[in-house]
Design an enzyme around this catalytic site. Structure first.
Site, PDB file in Angstrom:
ATOM      1  N   SER A  29     -70.659 -18.035  -9.129  1.00 26.73           N
ATOM      2  CA  SER A  29     -70.431 -18.355 -10.357  1.00 26.73           C
ATOM      3  C   SER A  29     -71.659 -19.731 -10.364  1.00 26.73           C
ATOM      4  O   SER A  29     -72.037 -19.449  -9.988  1.00 26.73           O
ATOM      5  CB  SER A  29     -68.753 -18.735 -10.945  1.00 26.73           C
ATOM      6  OG  SER A  29     -68.944 -18.848 -12.265  1.00 26.73           O
ATOM      7  N   ASN A  30     -71.269 -19.510 -11.782  1.00 25.07           N
ATOM      8  CA  ASN A  30     -71.945 -21.161 -12.343  1.00 25.07           C
ATOM      9  C   ASN A  30     -71.033 -22.573 -13.476  1.00 25.07           C
ATOM     10  O   ASN A  30     -69.829 -22.116 -13.371  1.00 25.07           O
ATOM     11  CB  ASN A  30     -72.194 -20.818 -12.948  1.00 25.07           C
ATOM     12  CG  ASN A  30     -72.337 -19.677 -14.638  1.00 25.07           C
ATOM     13  OD1 ASN A  30     -71.480 -20.153 -14.984  1.00 25.07           O
ATOM     14  ND2 ASN A  30     -72.889 -18.388 -14.362  1.00 25.07           N
ATOM     15  N   ARG A  31     -71.494 -23.455 -13.734  1.00 25.57           N
ATOM     16  CA  ARG A  31     -70.465 -24.540 -14.002  1.00 25.57           C
ATOM     17  C   ARG A  31     -70.591 -24.530 -15.841  1.00 25.57           C
ATOM     18  O   ARG A  31     -70.001 -25.056 -16.277  1.00 25.57           O
ATOM     19  CB  ARG A  31     -71.551 -25.500 -14.381  1.00 25.57           C
ATOM     20  CG  ARG A  31     -71.941 -26.284 -12.788  1.00 25.57           C
ATOM     21  CD  ARG A  31     -72.268 -27.449 -12.652  1.00 25.57           C
ATOM     22  NE  ARG A  31     -72.841 -28.163 -11.443  1.00 25.57           N
ATOM     23  CZ  ARG A  31     -72.372 -28.606 -10.053  1.00 25.57           C
ATOM     24  NH1 ARG A  31     -71.178 -28.128 -10.648  1.00 25.57           N
ATOM     25  NH2 ARG A  31     -72.473 -28.749  -9.045  1.00 25.57           N
ATOM     26  N   ALA A  96     -72.990 -17.768 -19.856  1.00 25.89           N
ATOM     27  CA  ALA A  96     -73.298 -18.215 -18.734  1.00 25.89           C
ATOM     28  C   ALA A  96     -73.830 -16.360 -17.225  1.00 25.89           C
ATOM     29  O   ALA A  96     -73.265 -17.091 -16.985  1.00 25.89           O
ATOM     30  CB  ALA A  96     -73.380 -19.630 -18.183  1.00 25.89           C
TER      31      ALA A  96
END
Ligand code: C5P
Length: 219
Positions: A29-31, A96
């Site tokens: 995943s991402n921030r 995102a």
């Protein structure tokens, strides 16, 4: 619905990160916190729109008066976006989206051993580009998070993805992601506007108003 310039319109937004499973307990995943997309959903609702928020996993409360659909992977996000955009006039991609997914997620938890390990990844579909392709009359707004050459990269995405507008922000070195404030440079075919550093709620109000203005001025 609130009274305002977007009254009678349906706006669909994507927000938050996606999660791409590796096995039943792990993911890529991402921030992204989802804060910007959620704030923008609230702002469009206040401007009179009916708003549907398609959200990856976040810790945020659903804004008042907004319908929320929860998704996990980019594939889920694509499916719901294509479905929900069918009766929308405005589509905003603030999610995102993970650019890659794991080729073959394991059915059981992967056991470690002493050898190195690598994951085979495949490209995910571009949700906003697919929505634009399917619905040529929709007013489509994208986001761009950049660490360099902000205007050049944002304008490139505006053209490549055939968007009506793109909101770009600097990221990295503690900027934008998982913060409560942000600054945006907004670009469209005939112009641009700077929205200087402010709370995401204030930025979302200005961006919402700009979307209403550009939607009103569309050809
Ligand atoms: O190409 P890039 O990821 O920087 O483009 C950002 C914009 O495209 C955002 O609006 C994002 O929500 C959207 N996007 C998407 N699907 C992807 C990648 C990005 O909808 N797979």
């Amino acid at each position: 619905f609130a009274d305002g310039p977007l009254r009678g319109l349906h706006a669909v937004l994507t927000a938050g990160p996606t999660r791409e499973p590796i096995d039943p307990v792990r993911y890529i995943s991402n921030r992204s916190s989802g804060k910007m997309g959620y704030a923008l959903a609230a702002s469009l609702q206040a401007l009179g729109a009916r708003v549907t928020l398609i959200s990856g996993p976040t810790n945020l409360p659903t804004p008042a008066g907004v319908a929320r659909v929860d998704v996990e992977t980019a594939a889920d996000l694509l499916e719901h976006s294509l479905q929900l955009a069918a009766d929308a006039q405005i589509f905003i991609g603030a999610a995102a989206v993970a650019d890659y997914r794991v080729d073959a997620p394991a059915d059981e938890k992967i056991k470690k051993n002493d050898a190195a390990m690598s994951l085979a990844l495949s490209r995910n579909p571009d949700v906003i580009a697919a929505v634009r392709e399917r619905y040529p009359d929709l007013f489509v707004v994208g986001f761009a998070a950049e660490t360099e050459k902000l205007a050049e990269h944002a304008r490139g995405k505006l053209e490549r993805k055939k968007l009506d507008m793109i909101a770009a922000n600097w990221v990295g070195r503690g900027r934008a992601f998982d913060r409560d404030d942000n600054a945006l440079s907004v670009f469209w075919a005939g112009g641009e506007r700077e929205l200087p550093q402010a709370s995401k709620a204030a930025i979302a109000r200005d961006l919402g108003a700009l979307i209403a203005e550009r939607y009103g001025a569309r050809a």
